[in-house]
Design an enzyme around this catalytic site. Sequence first.
Site, mmCIF file in Angstrom:
data_model
loop_
_atom_site.group_PDB
_atom_site.id
_atom_site.type_symbol
_atom_site.label_atom_id
_atom_site.label_comp_id
_atom_site.label_asym_id
_atom_site.label_seq_id
_atom_site.Cartn_x
_atom_site.Cartn_y
_atom_site.Cartn_z
ATOM 1 N N ASN A 40 0.847 -1.193 0.000
ATOM 2 C CA ASN A 40 0.000 0.000 0.000
ATOM 3 C C ASN A 40 0.883 1.245 0.000
ATOM 4 O O ASN A 40 2.043 1.192 0.419
ATOM 5 C CB ASN A 40 -0.889 -0.005 1.252
ATOM 6 C CG ASN A 40 -1.876 1.150 1.271
ATOM 7 O OD1 ASN A 40 -2.456 1.501 0.238
ATOM 8 N ND2 ASN A 40 -2.051 1.761 2.426
ATOM 9 N N HIS A 93 0.708 5.231 1.456
ATOM 10 C CA HIS A 93 -0.041 6.108 2.362
ATOM 11 C C HIS A 93 0.544 7.520 2.249
ATOM 12 O O HIS A 93 1.768 7.669 2.255
ATOM 13 C CB HIS A 93 0.086 5.569 3.798
ATOM 14 C CG HIS A 93 -0.724 6.347 4.772
ATOM 15 N ND1 HIS A 93 -2.089 6.189 4.894
ATOM 16 C CD2 HIS A 93 -0.369 7.322 5.655
ATOM 17 C CE1 HIS A 93 -2.538 7.016 5.825
ATOM 18 N NE2 HIS A 93 -1.518 7.715 6.299
HETATM 19 C C1 GRF Z 1 -2.774 8.478 -2.883
HETATM 20 O O1 GRF Z 1 -2.618 9.726 -2.284
HETATM 21 C C2 GRF Z 1 -2.323 7.380 -1.957
HETATM 22 O O2 GRF Z 1 -1.439 7.829 -0.992
HETATM 23 C C3 GRF Z 1 -3.570 6.891 -1.315
HETATM 24 O O3 GRF Z 1 -4.573 7.090 -2.278
HETATM 25 C C4 GRF Z 1 -4.216 8.180 -3.106
HETATM 26 C C5 GRF Z 1 -4.462 7.828 -4.531
HETATM 27 O O4 GRF Z 1 -5.809 7.592 -4.701
HETATM 28 N N1 GRF Z 1 -3.413 5.543 -0.866
HETATM 29 P P1 GRF Z 1 -6.559 8.167 -5.976
HETATM 30 O O5 GRF Z 1 -5.837 7.615 -7.137
HETATM 31 O O6 GRF Z 1 -6.475 9.649 -5.919
HETATM 32 O O7 GRF Z 1 -7.960 7.658 -5.856
#
Ligand code: GRF
Length: 198
Positions: free
Chosen positions: A100, A102
Amino acid sequence: MLSSPARLAVFVSGTGRSLENLIARAGDLPATIELVVANRPCRGEELACEAGIKTKVISGELSEAELSELARVHDLDLIVLAGYLKMIPVPGSLEGRIVNIHPALLPAFGGPGMYGNRVHEAVLESARRGEVTESGCTVHLCDAQYDTGEILIQRKCPVLPTDTPQTLAARVFEEELIAYPLALKSLIRSLPRRSAGS
Ligand code: GRF
């Protein structure tokens, strides 16, 4: 070590910006994106379709058995969460193989409910109290809880006094664009080939 490109599934719930980055960097990665799973119809799923990647919409939380079966059917080496907002189990066969990203420097600013702008708002409040001057992103392996698995890579950026959640999010995302491919490349290099049927 994997002898052929790693087979990835990317899981999304929203705009799929990290997926877009991985598609764009596909040439640099010893990997192919075999499948995109979305928990609802979303831009991320559309992006995958446009890129000719097989997609599946699976609403609700996946069970261990369902996830193992998905990995078996698609012969997956890694599951890459990219803005996926459902809890994911880690079956034994996929330990060390679910990753993942974050948008903060874990272990701070993680846990249930900490996603999207909520993370950046919490960082900014903490910065106003003088507790932090930096944010960034963390790529980590998944375990049974939110945001607590082994950290693979972190990249930092400053928090500025003039920041809004949106400006901070944009600066953090620039680091994410670099961090995810880097982390995946080194994780893929270290992966043992799964034995048939495991
Ligand atoms: C990113 O900021 C990542 O850190 C988190 O989800 C975001 C990406 O999601 N896990 P999305 O592509 O904007 O939906």
